[in-house]
Design a protein around this motif. Structure first.
Motif, mmCIF file in Angstrom:
data_model
loop_
_atom_site.group_PDB
_atom_site.id
_atom_site.type_symbol
_atom_site.label_atom_id
_atom_site.label_comp_id
_atom_site.label_asym_id
_atom_site.label_seq_id
_atom_site.Cartn_x
_atom_site.Cartn_y
_atom_site.Cartn_z
ATOM 1 N N PRO A 1 67.804 48.939 74.590
ATOM 2 C CA PRO A 1 68.281 48.625 73.459
ATOM 3 C C PRO A 1 67.467 47.823 72.203
ATOM 4 N N VAL A 2 67.943 47.820 70.892
ATOM 5 C CA VAL A 2 67.027 47.030 70.219
ATOM 6 C C VAL A 2 68.177 46.151 69.440
ATOM 7 N N ASP A 3 67.551 44.972 68.709
ATOM 8 C CA ASP A 3 68.531 44.211 67.988
ATOM 9 C C ASP A 3 68.702 44.683 66.769
ATOM 10 N N GLU A 4 69.388 43.777 66.052
ATOM 11 C CA GLU A 4 69.629 44.147 64.562
ATOM 12 C C GLU A 4 68.511 44.500 63.597
ATOM 13 N N THR A 5 67.178 43.984 63.975
ATOM 14 C CA THR A 5 66.032 44.203 63.317
ATOM 15 C C THR A 5 65.302 45.364 63.768
ATOM 16 N N GLY A 6 65.826 45.877 64.992
ATOM 17 C CA GLY A 6 65.137 47.016 65.597
ATOM 18 C C GLY A 6 64.110 46.496 66.332
ATOM 19 N N LEU A 7 64.115 45.462 66.893
ATOM 20 C CA LEU A 7 63.147 44.946 67.788
ATOM 21 C C LEU A 7 63.571 44.939 69.635
ATOM 22 N N SER B 1 56.996 52.783 78.284
ATOM 23 C CA SER B 1 56.482 53.245 76.907
ATOM 24 C C SER B 1 57.321 52.650 75.868
ATOM 25 N N VAL B 2 56.674 51.893 74.942
ATOM 26 C CA VAL B 2 57.607 51.556 73.690
ATOM 27 C C VAL B 2 56.508 51.580 72.366
ATOM 28 N N MET B 3 57.207 52.071 71.339
ATOM 29 C CA MET B 3 56.139 52.418 70.209
ATOM 30 C C MET B 3 55.662 50.989 69.766
ATOM 31 N N HIS B 4 54.518 51.242 69.055
ATOM 32 C CA HIS B 4 53.899 49.973 68.107
ATOM 33 C C HIS B 4 54.774 49.644 66.962
ATOM 34 N N THR C 1 62.006 52.367 60.211
ATOM 35 C CA THR C 1 62.167 50.999 59.808
ATOM 36 C C THR C 1 60.611 50.251 59.470
ATOM 37 N N GLY C 2 59.579 50.592 60.116
ATOM 38 C CA GLY C 2 58.443 49.763 60.093
ATOM 39 C C GLY C 2 58.606 48.506 60.920
ATOM 40 N N THR C 3 59.511 48.471 61.718
ATOM 41 C CA THR C 3 59.522 47.356 62.870
ATOM 42 C C THR C 3 58.426 47.496 63.732
ATOM 43 N N ILE C 4 57.633 46.181 63.833
ATOM 44 C CA ILE C 4 56.346 46.072 64.720
ATOM 45 C C ILE C 4 56.996 45.433 65.938
ATOM 46 N N GLN C 5 56.967 46.251 67.009
ATOM 47 C CA GLN C 5 57.322 45.706 68.380
ATOM 48 C C GLN C 5 56.386 44.482 69.056
ATOM 49 N N PRO C 6 56.883 43.939 69.982
ATOM 50 C CA PRO C 6 56.148 42.753 70.598
ATOM 51 C C PRO C 6 55.255 43.474 71.491
ATOM 52 N N ILE C 7 54.402 44.263 71.248
ATOM 53 C CA ILE C 7 53.708 44.864 72.533
ATOM 54 C C ILE C 7 52.740 44.051 73.153
ATOM 55 N N GLY C 8 52.140 42.843 72.706
ATOM 56 C CA GLY C 8 51.455 42.003 73.297
ATOM 57 C C GLY C 8 52.435 41.312 74.488
#
Length: 237
Positions: free
Chosen positions: A121-127, A145-148, A153-160
Motif C-alpha cells: 500500500p501507499v500512504d496519503e501522499t502516495g509513498l 519492483s517499485v517505480m521511481h 501524482t509525481g510522487t518520488i519513492q524512497p528508492i535509495g
C-alpha cells in the motif's frame, strides 16, 4: 485559439536536435549495424556512442545498458526475466499498488504461472513505506519492483532506502524510472537498484525506443530470441 500541450508525463515531442541526429542514419548510414562490411560500421559506432550516453545519464557502465522497444518492454524484461531465471530460488515478488500497468499487468500475468505477488500500500501522499517492504520479504522473495516517480501524482519513492533493504537481503531490486530519467538525478549506484527501466519518448526521444539497465552479474531469462544483438540479451536489428 491555440492549444497548449501540458501532458508531458504521457509523452514528449521529439527534440529537434534528436531528430537532426537521427536523420543521417535514415538517409545515408542505413546499413545493418550487425553487418561486418563498411555500411555497418557507422551505425554500429552510433549505437555504441548512444549506449554510452544512456550509461552516463544513469551513471552506469556502458555494458550494463540494453536497448529495448520502450519502457513497457524494459519492465517486462526486468520482471519476467528475473522471475523465470530465478524460479529455483523462489516465486515471490514485491511491488506497489500504484505501479504503471507495464508493471502491474506483468505481475498479474506471472500469478498465472505460480508466482506470488505482494502489493504494497501507499500512504496519503502516495509513498511506499520502506518498513512495509521489510515486513513483506519472505525466504522465497526474488524481486522487489517499485517505480521511481509516479506518472500521475509525481510522487518520488524512497528508492535509495528500498535499495539498501534489497541489497542487505540479497534480493534483486527493479525500478521503473520512465518518469524520472532526464528530470531528476537518476544514479543507479546511489539508488541501489539492480535493474532500471527508461522510456525514450518521456524525454524527447522517439516512441519505440527504451533501455534497461542491468547491473553486472544479474541474470535474466530472455524474452525475445533470435540473433545475438544487445550482448545476446535482446534480439532484433
Amino acid at each position: 485559439m491555440k492549444t497548449i500541450y501540458l501532458d508531458y508525463n504521457a509523452t514528449t515531442p521529439v527534440d529537434p536536435r534528436v531528430a537532426a541526429a537521427m536523420i543521417p542514419y535514415m538517409e545515408e548510414y542505413y546499413g545493418n549495424p550487425s553487418s561486418s562490411h563498411v555500411y555497418g560500421i557507422e551505425p554500429k559506432t552510433a549505437i555504441i556512442r548512444a549506449r554510452g550516453q544512456v550509461a552516463e545519464l544513469l551513471r552506469a557502465r556502458t555494458d550494463e545498458i540494453v536497448f529495448t522497444s520502450g519502457g513497457t518492454e524494459s519492465n517486462n524484461f526486468a520482471i519476467k526475466g528475473v522471475a523465470f531465471a530465478s524460479r529455483g530460488k523462489g516465486n515471490h515478488i514485491i511491488t506497489s499498488a500504484i505501479e504503471h500497468p507495464a508493471v502491474t499487468e506483468v505481475c498479474r500475468n506471472l500469478e498465472r504461472f505460480g508466482f506470488e505477488i505482494t502489493w504494497l500500500p501507499v500512504d496519503e501522499t502516495g509513498l511506499v513505506d520502506p518498513d512495509d517492504v521489510i515486513h513483506a520479504i519472505t525466504p522465497r522473495t526474488i524481486l522487489i519492483s517499485v517505480m521511481h516517480a509516479n506518472n500521475e501524482t509525481g510522487t518520488i519513492q524512497p528508492i535509495g532506502a528500498i535499495g539498501r533493504i534489497a541489497r542487505e537481503q540479497g534480493i534483486l531490486f527493479h525500478t521503473d524510472a520512465a518518469q524520472s530519467a532526464g528530470k531528476i538525478i537518476v544514479d543507479v549506484e546511489a539508488l541501489g537498484v539492480a535493474l532500471l527501466s527508461i522510456a525514450g519518448h518521456k524525454l524527447y526521444a522517439p516512441k519505440g525506443i527504451g533501455a534497461l539497465y542491468i547491473r553486472r552479474g544479474v541474470k535474466l531469462e530472455k524474452l525475445i530470441h533470435g540473433a545475438d544483438h544487445e550482448s545476446n540479451l535482446r534480439a532484433g536489428t
